[in-house]
Write a protein that holds these residues in place. Sequence first.
Motif, PDB file in Angstrom:
ATOM      1  N   LYS A 156       0.848  -1.288   0.110  1.00 54.09           N
ATOM      2  CA  LYS A 156      -0.080   0.016  -0.120  1.00 54.09           C
ATOM      3  C   LYS A 156       0.841   1.026  -0.135  1.00 54.09           C
ATOM      4  N   VAL A 157       0.976   2.182  -1.020  1.00 56.56           N
ATOM      5  CA  VAL A 157       1.413   3.311  -1.144  1.00 56.56           C
ATOM      6  C   VAL A 157       0.546   4.323  -1.506  1.00 56.56           C
ATOM      7  N   PRO A 158       0.508   5.634  -1.422  1.00 54.67           N
ATOM      8  CA  PRO A 158      -0.415   6.420  -1.738  1.00 54.67           C
ATOM      9  C   PRO A 158      -0.827   6.553  -3.151  1.00 54.67           C
ATOM     10  N   GLY A 159      -2.145   6.777  -3.675  1.00 54.33           N
ATOM     11  CA  GLY A 159      -2.464   7.093  -4.867  1.00 54.33           C
ATOM     12  C   GLY A 159      -2.599   8.679  -5.246  1.00 54.33           C
ATOM     13  N   ASN A 160      -1.790   9.283  -6.141  1.00 56.11           N
ATOM     14  CA  ASN A 160      -1.919  10.547  -6.645  1.00 56.11           C
ATOM     15  C   ASN A 160      -3.249  10.875  -7.513  1.00 56.11           C
ATOM     16  N   PRO A 161      -4.098  11.878  -7.021  1.00 54.81           N
ATOM     17  CA  PRO A 161      -5.418  12.070  -7.617  1.00 54.81           C
ATOM     18  C   PRO A 161      -5.084  12.679  -9.031  1.00 54.81           C
ATOM     19  N   HIS A 162      -3.886  13.002  -9.513  1.00 47.56           N
ATOM     20  CA  HIS A 162      -3.673  13.522 -10.879  1.00 47.56           C
ATOM     21  C   HIS A 162      -3.474  12.373 -11.802  1.00 47.56           C
ATOM     22  N   LEU A 163      -2.903  11.269 -11.272  1.00 50.15           N
ATOM     23  CA  LEU A 163      -2.366  10.023 -11.938  1.00 50.15           C
ATOM     24  C   LEU A 163      -3.525   9.122 -12.065  1.00 50.15           C
ATOM     25  N   TRP A 164      -4.464   9.021 -12.708  1.00 53.48           N
ATOM     26  CA  TRP A 164      -5.691   8.309 -12.784  1.00 53.48           C
ATOM     27  C   TRP A 164      -5.851   7.869 -14.160  1.00 53.48           C
ATOM     28  N   ARG A 165      -6.679   6.694 -14.013  1.00 53.46           N
ATOM     29  CA  ARG A 165      -7.328   5.989 -15.260  1.00 53.46           C
ATOM     30  C   ARG A 165      -8.836   5.307 -14.817  1.00 53.46           C
ATOM     31  N   ILE A 166      -9.617   5.619 -15.672  1.00 50.79           N
ATOM     32  CA  ILE A 166     -10.576   4.431 -15.259  1.00 50.79           C
ATOM     33  C   ILE A 166     -10.572   3.250 -16.265  1.00 50.79           C
ATOM     34  N   VAL A 167     -10.915   2.047 -15.706  1.00 53.65           N
ATOM     35  CA  VAL A 167     -10.845   0.860 -16.489  1.00 53.65           C
ATOM     36  C   VAL A 167     -11.734   0.041 -15.901  1.00 53.65           C
ATOM     37  N   ASP A 168     -12.806  -0.365 -17.058  1.00 56.30           N
ATOM     38  CA  ASP A 168     -13.847  -1.330 -16.650  1.00 56.30           C
ATOM     39  C   ASP A 168     -14.998  -0.236 -15.667  1.00 56.30           C
ATOM     40  N   ASP A 169     -15.057   0.911 -15.818  1.00 56.55           N
ATOM     41  CA  ASP A 169     -15.916   1.710 -15.053  1.00 56.55           C
ATOM     42  C   ASP A 169     -15.462   1.737 -13.526  1.00 56.55           C
ATOM     43  N   LYS A 170     -14.145   1.717 -13.275  1.00 52.58           N
ATOM     44  CA  LYS A 170     -13.587   1.739 -12.039  1.00 52.58           C
ATOM     45  C   LYS A 170     -12.465   2.787 -12.038  1.00 52.58           C
ATOM     46  N   LEU A 171     -12.341   3.584 -11.038  1.00 53.63           N
ATOM     47  CA  LEU A 171     -11.355   4.603 -10.922  1.00 53.63           C
ATOM     48  C   LEU A 171     -10.144   4.055 -10.141  1.00 53.63           C
ATOM     49  N   TYR A 172      -8.750   4.142 -11.043  1.00 52.53           N
ATOM     50  CA  TYR A 172      -7.571   3.535 -10.320  1.00 52.53           C
ATOM     51  C   TYR A 172      -6.555   4.703 -10.097  1.00 52.53           C
ATOM     52  N   LEU A 173      -5.798   5.037  -9.182  1.00 53.45           N
ATOM     53  CA  LEU A 173      -4.938   5.984  -8.804  1.00 53.45           C
ATOM     54  C   LEU A 173      -3.527   5.307  -8.954  1.00 53.45           C
ATOM     55  N   ASN A 174      -2.532   6.046  -9.187  1.00 52.93           N
ATOM     56  CA  ASN A 174      -1.076   5.551  -9.081  1.00 52.93           C
ATOM     57  C   ASN A 174      -0.250   6.784  -8.555  1.00 52.93           C
ATOM     58  N   ILE A 175       0.832   6.452  -7.970  1.00 57.97           N
ATOM     59  CA  ILE A 175       1.718   7.404  -7.135  1.00 57.97           C
ATOM     60  C   ILE A 175       2.608   8.179  -8.120  1.00 57.97           C
ATOM     61  N   THR A 176       3.238   7.867  -8.968  1.00 55.36           N
ATOM     62  CA  THR A 176       4.307   8.713  -9.760  1.00 55.36           C
ATOM     63  C   THR A 176       4.063   8.548 -11.373  1.00 55.36           C
ATOM     64  N   LYS A 177       4.322   9.555 -12.101  1.00 48.83           N
ATOM     65  CA  LYS A 177       4.358   9.426 -13.510  1.00 48.83           C
ATOM     66  C   LYS A 177       5.370   8.151 -13.921  1.00 48.83           C
ATOM     67  N   GLN A 178       6.201   7.762 -13.461  1.00 47.68           N
ATOM     68  CA  GLN A 178       7.112   6.759 -13.912  1.00 47.68           C
ATOM     69  C   GLN A 178       6.068   5.243 -13.639  1.00 47.68           C
ATOM     70  N   VAL A 179       5.614   5.238 -12.380  1.00 47.64           N
ATOM     71  CA  VAL A 179       4.611   4.031 -11.920  1.00 47.64           C
ATOM     72  C   VAL A 179       3.796   4.224 -12.885  1.00 47.64           C
ATOM     73  N   VAL A 180       3.016   5.123 -13.251  1.00 51.38           N
ATOM     74  CA  VAL A 180       2.099   5.040 -14.592  1.00 51.38           C
ATOM     75  C   VAL A 180       2.544   4.293 -15.616  1.00 51.38           C
ATOM     76  N   GLY A 181       3.790   4.478 -16.031  1.00 53.50           N
ATOM     77  CA  GLY A 181       4.339   3.844 -17.226  1.00 53.50           C
ATOM     78  C   GLY A 181       4.459   2.214 -16.874  1.00 53.50           C
ATOM     79  N   PHE A 182       4.535   1.832 -15.941  1.00 52.39           N
ATOM     80  CA  PHE A 182       4.763   0.507 -15.318  1.00 52.39           C
ATOM     81  C   PHE A 182       3.373  -0.095 -15.333  1.00 52.39           C
ATOM     82  N   TRP A 183       2.441   0.581 -14.964  1.00 51.15           N
ATOM     83  CA  TRP A 183       0.965   0.231 -14.750  1.00 51.15           C
ATOM     84  C   TRP A 183       0.547   0.182 -16.354  1.00 51.15           C
ATOM     85  N   GLU A 184       0.913   1.031 -17.217  1.00 49.93           N
ATOM     86  CA  GLU A 184       0.133   0.916 -18.387  1.00 49.93           C
ATOM     87  C   GLU A 184       0.566  -0.136 -19.334  1.00 49.93           C
TER      88      GLU A 184
END
Length: 170
Positions: free
Chosen positions: A105-133
Amino acid sequence: MKHLALAAAFTLTSGAAFAGPQYLDQTGYAASGYDVVAYFSLEQSEIGQSQPEAIPGKADLTAEYNGAKFAFSSPENLEKFVASPEKYAPQYDGHCAYGVSRGGKVPGNPHLWRIVDDKLYLNITKQVVGFWEEDIPGNLSLAENNWVGIEPDAASDIQVPKFTSPAPVK
């Protein structure tokens, strides 16, 4: 408006089965005081591109859910949330989706978000968004499996790096 917020708090806390502890930053609001319903009306960017900015909530438009205060930008969004909080609340109690996929569990950044299958997901940093995506379906599968074991753990108490969250607008 206060009465609506109080009614929302009562409605959402009476008899509800709550998830684990919600991530809260120094504002004391879920999603750092940004309107979680508003994400669903924003146009999502393509994978690899920055998402539109989150929309701040207002301090006089709030509802309680999962032991946390959520703020909203309009009475309509507050009403939508009260009617279906589980639809709009960020997944994994506002923690970083990629972090959960890795077992923590690490914090979610409200500016780094994506909706997948009608659910809201947050990530912590831009670099992490890259790994997530790189593999959203695979990361979601890992996160769902991991969440069962880490959900009862305490909420993260660290701050999102290089992020200052304002309190909701008055």
